[in-house]
Scaffold this active site. Structure first.
Site, short mmCIF file in Angstrom:
data_model
loop_
_atom_site.label_atom_id
_atom_site.label_comp_id
_atom_site.label_asym_id
_atom_site.label_seq_id
_atom_site.Cartn_x
_atom_site.Cartn_y
_atom_site.Cartn_z
N ASP A 1 -68.33 -36.08 -23.71
CA ASP A 1 -67.79 -36.22 -22.36
C ASP A 1 -68.34 -37.44 -21.64
OD1 ASP A 1 -66.02 -34.14 -21.93
OD2 ASP A 1 -67.60 -32.70 -21.47
C1 GLC Z 1 -71.84 -33.91 -17.72
C2 GLC Z 1 -72.80 -33.54 -18.82
C3 GLC Z 1 -72.12 -33.31 -20.13
C4 GLC Z 1 -70.96 -32.40 -19.92
C5 GLC Z 1 -70.04 -32.92 -18.81
C6 GLC Z 1 -68.91 -31.97 -18.58
O1 GLC Z 1 -71.31 -35.15 -17.93
O2 GLC Z 1 -73.77 -34.53 -19.01
O3 GLC Z 1 -73.01 -32.76 -21.06
O4 GLC Z 1 -70.24 -32.30 -21.11
O5 GLC Z 1 -70.76 -33.04 -17.64
O6 GLC Z 1 -68.01 -32.40 -17.62
C1 GLC Z 2 -71.11 -30.37 -23.03
C2 GLC Z 2 -69.66 -29.97 -22.90
C3 GLC Z 2 -68.89 -30.24 -24.16
C4 GLC Z 2 -69.14 -31.63 -24.64
C5 GLC Z 2 -70.62 -31.92 -24.77
C6 GLC Z 2 -70.89 -33.36 -25.11
O1 GLC Z 2 -71.75 -29.45 -23.87
O2 GLC Z 2 -69.53 -28.63 -22.56
O3 GLC Z 2 -67.53 -30.05 -23.93
O4 GLC Z 2 -68.50 -31.76 -25.87
O5 GLC Z 2 -71.25 -31.65 -23.55
O6 GLC Z 2 -70.60 -34.21 -24.05
#
Ligand code: GLC
Ligand code: GLC
Length: 811
Positions: free
Chosen positions: A483
């Site tokens: 993300d």
């Molecule tokens: C933030 C977190 C990430 C997560 C994302 C979801 O960026 O660092 O881990 O997946 O939020 O929107």
């Molecule tokens: C968080 C989010 C997941 C994403 C991950 C890496 O765990 O829930 O959707 O893949 O971060 O960013």
């Protein structure tokens, strides 16, 4: 340092001190009603949706930590204490918290009095039951005051902690006997209320928080408790609470139990009131009548235990490693259930207000859950599919209560579509139930757009085919699995969301990770096509998959590892050409899991590079070198200080991908080494470094660039649960559900002699013994089913009766 120990017989973790490095929590509830429950009884309850239907209040980010919970105060002479130590923090003579499967028991002892709080959510009722056992272990009669306490949340958790100008005027309660009803907003549009009840006559109550604590006091020194007298207050606005007061006398050796229940109740609109503004108590009466006696509570508790006994009998390992058995048989599967229920909504790190169910997250959670309750997995798949857009893309998240997509986050996370194929294929492999593909599912929650699930999967597949960039690799959109790799965002303004700023679709930035994902799950989609007679479509899909493999080998290969992506200027990300972030974990794992590079040596090369550049004592880091400054063209990943989260943290979710990839190339020793590094059970002894619960995975462990290398964060709600269970149960121990039956394909450390697995699968119980006389890491040389040799390693589902004996010899 350890803060407790495992009791495998009871399937409990026993915490021996309230002063754990972080609150070590448990989840109560399996279906619609849930409670978060910390080792000091902190946490909160909600019905279905942690944001929209929150029953009790909890203060994130508060000082002291972990404020809010179901607190029971005991006043014994001048001493006031809580069985769970918080919030008064009186030193206890004995403390223990046992977290079990869907329940917790906290026992505290002080001055010869023992108080044990059993908390659980009954299987099929929307309530949390708290049963308190008091035991006078002293030789004198004890006359004590027992006070209960919960604080009501005004339902919408977000509103509850922002909209004070309104909230301070809306709170309403009713008190009848021992029952405290919380009915804020019931006079208008809500048809539900909460009730907090005690099964005994009470000596007093309070429902107004400030009166209970004293205006400038806190939960650690509430005036009412310290004075030993309730004020019988009724809340009008401000902050409604529920507190009962019981005066109890216990003879030496006497034991007594008191039951408290917090329930969620709903009325049909036409039956909301029994008199003007007096709520209809029928649903409360009905639910409370089930938990008024100790026998009833015992029966409900036993029902919960039986439920878990049965769930955990589906996959059971007997190996020579107690730690491995414990993880595989108990805690990893338990966490899979919790992630299935919660997705990423409510934990001690997720406020329950932000994200609901994730399209990709919940799809992946299915991988570790589907064997437990396939019927619920089926329902979830259809819910997820309903939120897909007609072009195959998807709402990134949806709200569990309404089951509709979240507009705020929208779509454009281009890996999302493929995960629906992953979840569905896992379901069909487990059950053999192809009829799910015919189920009609909405697009964008619009009935008029409904189409069979198979059509949804087809559009998932085609979305990737039709959204490629200059290197014929998939466009990344807002982000892929990571993300925080935001290649189309270019945010320069603080506070902007990295995920929703910028165009959702850049025409250039590409993801090699999605390419690998497409190869893996594209093949699974083609398999589904073949099985339902769509041979032409299957063949066409495989052509697309082959094209993608070529594109990866041509432009997704950096020489020693797979490139991560191409940015919006078509410059590589995760390449030796980059100044920082030269290598990333995700494409190595996913491409190899898809089979890319296995024939031509790229796979082994890439895995060597992972070991060389990304590995560490506590697991494999996401990328190296860490980004030391903010890169406009990369987004959130470079916003984290080096070593944390997606910037070179050890992101536990994708470590198992490397373990799986290692099994694809036959490296059982290395696969297990990778598996062990992030496994909390193997880290129990370093609790002071790891800090999160030793019985569940956390999302992230600080990488070597961080000052707190080895520190875990964001425990519980992580795709790590499903992926590690998939890795260990299917890729390492090798029991793989296949469309045509159960396949046994182990890839284990060479020093493994043998192990035994009981696996319930499509109505039969398979007792599988795997023997490794020649100490190989992979390969099956012989297999017998009920004593008869069979060729290959697939067990034909037609063979054998209800119970099937399987012997597998590796070699
Ligand atoms: C933030 C977190 C990430 C997560 C994302 C979801 O960026 O660092 O881990 O997946 O939020 O929107
Ligand atoms: C968080 C989010 C997941 C994403 C991950 C890496 O765990 O829930 O959707 O893949 O971060 O960013």
């Amino acid at each position: 340092m350890k803060f407790g120990h495992f009791d495998d017989e009871a399937r409990e973790y026993v915490i021996e001190t309230p002063r754990t490095p972080l609150p070590w929590i448990n989840y109560l509830g399996c279906n619609d009603f849930f409670g978060l429950f910390s080792n000091t009884a902190g946490g909160y309850d909600f019905y279905k949706d942690a944001k929209l239907m929150r029953l009790t209040r909890y203060r994130y980010n508060n000082v002291p930590y972990d404020t809010g919970g179901r607190y029971y105060y005991i006043k014994d002479g001048d001493t006031v204490w809580n069985p769970g130590w918080q919030p008064v923090q009186t030193e206890l003579d004995f403390y223990e918290c046992r977290h079990g499967m869907g329940y917790s028991v906290i026992t505290g002892k002080k001055n010869g009095l023992s108080a044990s709080l059993l908390a659980f959510v009954p299987l099929n009722d929307t309530c949390e039951v708290n049963s308190i056992t008091l035991n006078n272990e002293s030789s004198d009669t004890k006359t004590i005051d027992l006070f209960s306490f919960i604080e009501f949340c005004l339902w919408n958790a977000e509103d509850d902690c922002t909209n004070f100008q309104r909230n301070f005027s809306t709170g309403e309660v009713e008190v009848i006997g021992s029952r405290i009803y919380h009915k804020t907003e019931y006079r208008e549009r809500r048809n539900h209320y909460a009730v907090y009840a005690c099964n005994r006559d009470i000596d007093g109550f309070d429902t107004d928080r400030a009166s209970f604590t004293g205006f400038y006091n806190g939960l650690h020194n509430p005036e009412v408790v310290f004075n030993g007298e309730s004020k019988n207050t009724e809340a009008h606005g401000w902050s409604p609470i529920g507190s009962h007061h019981l005066k109890l006398s216990l003879a030496p050796g006497e034991e007594t139990k008191v039951v408290f229940v917090l329930a969620y109740c709903e009325n049909p609109v036409e039956k909301k009131f029994e008199a003007p503004n007096v709520i209809n108590k029928e649903p409360a009466n009905s639910i409370l009548s089930k938990f008024m006696t100790d026998e009833q509570v015992d029966a409900a508790f036993n029902e919960l235990k039986d439920y878990w006994n049965s769930l955990l009998s589906v996959y059971n390992l007997e190996s020579s490693s107690a730690k491995l058995n414990r993880c595989v048989n108990i805690w990893n599967q338990y966490q899979c259930m919790v992630t299935f229920n919660m997705s990423r909504s409510a934990s001690y790190f997720e406020s329950g207000m932000g994200r609901g169910m994730g399209f990709r997250d919940s799809s992946q959670d299915l991988l570790g859950f589907v064997h437990l309750i396939p019927a619920r997995a089926r329902e979830r798949i259809l819910d997820i599919a309903n939120t897909q857009f007609p072009d195959g893309s998807a709402y990134h998240q949806y709200q569990p209560l309404t089951k509709t997509g979240n507009l705020g986050v929208g779509s454009g996370f281009n890996d999302d579509p493929m995960w629906l194929i992953a979840g569905t294929a896992a379901y069909i492999r487990e059950t053999g139930d192809f009829t799910i593909l015919d189920e009609m599912c909405d697009f964008d929650n619009k009935k008029e757009l409904a189409a069979p699930l198979m059509e949804h999967l087809r559009r998932s597949f085609n979305y990737i085919v039709t959204h490629k960039g200059p290197h014929d690799l998939p466009l990344i959109g807002r982000a892929d699995w990571n993300d925080c790799l935001n290649l189309n965002c270019f945010s320069e303004t603080p506070g902007e969301s990295f995920q929703t700023t910028g165009p959702s679709e850049g025409p250039v930035a590409e993801s090699v990770f999605i390419a690998g994902l497409f190869v893996k799950y594209g093949k699974e989609y083609a398999d589904l096509c073949k099985h339902i007679g769509l041979d032409d479509e299957a063949a066409k899909c495989l052509e697309e998959v082959a094209k993608m493999e070529k594109a990866i080998e041509k432009d997704g290969w950096d020489g020693e590892w797979f490139i991560r992506a191409y940015d919006a200027n078509s410059n590589p990300v995760g390449s030796h050409e980059c100044e920082e972030g030269k290598i990333f974990i995700e494409p190595q794992g996913m491409c190899i899991m898809g089979g890319v590079g296995i024939e031509n040596g790229m796979a082994t090369k890439a895995l060597e590079s992972v070991e060389k550049h990304l590995d560490s004592q506590y697991g494999i880091m996401l990328n190296q070198p860490a980004y030391t400054k903010y890169y406009l063209n990369l987004g959130e990943i470079s916003s984290y200080p080096p070593g944390y989260k997606e910037n070179a943290g050890i992101f536990c979710h994708n470590n198992p991908w490397i373990a799986c990839a290692e099994t694809e190339v036959g490296h059982g020793d290395r696969a297990f080494e990778v598996y062990k590094k992030t496994n909390p059970i193997f880290l129990e002894d370093i609790g002071e470094i790891h800090r999160t619960e030793p019985y569940v995975y956390c999302q992230m462990v600080a990488g070597k660039d961080a000052p707190t290398f080895g520190e875990g964060k964001n425990s519980w709600l992580t795709g790590t649960a499903a992926w590690t269970f998939t890795t260990v149960s299917q890729y390492i121990l090798g029991i793989k559900p296949d469309l045509d039956g159960l396949r046994v394909d182990p890839c284990v450390p060479s020093d493994v002699d043998s192990y035994r697995i009981t696996r319930k699968f499509r109505g039969k119980t398979y007792n599988i013994i795997v023997q490794n006389p020649n100490h190989v890491q992979k390969g099956v040389s012989e297999m017998t089913v009920d004593g008869t040799p069979v060729s290959g390693n697939l067990i034909d589902p037609e063979l054998g009766g209800d119970s099937v004996e399987v012997t597998v010899v590796m070699g």
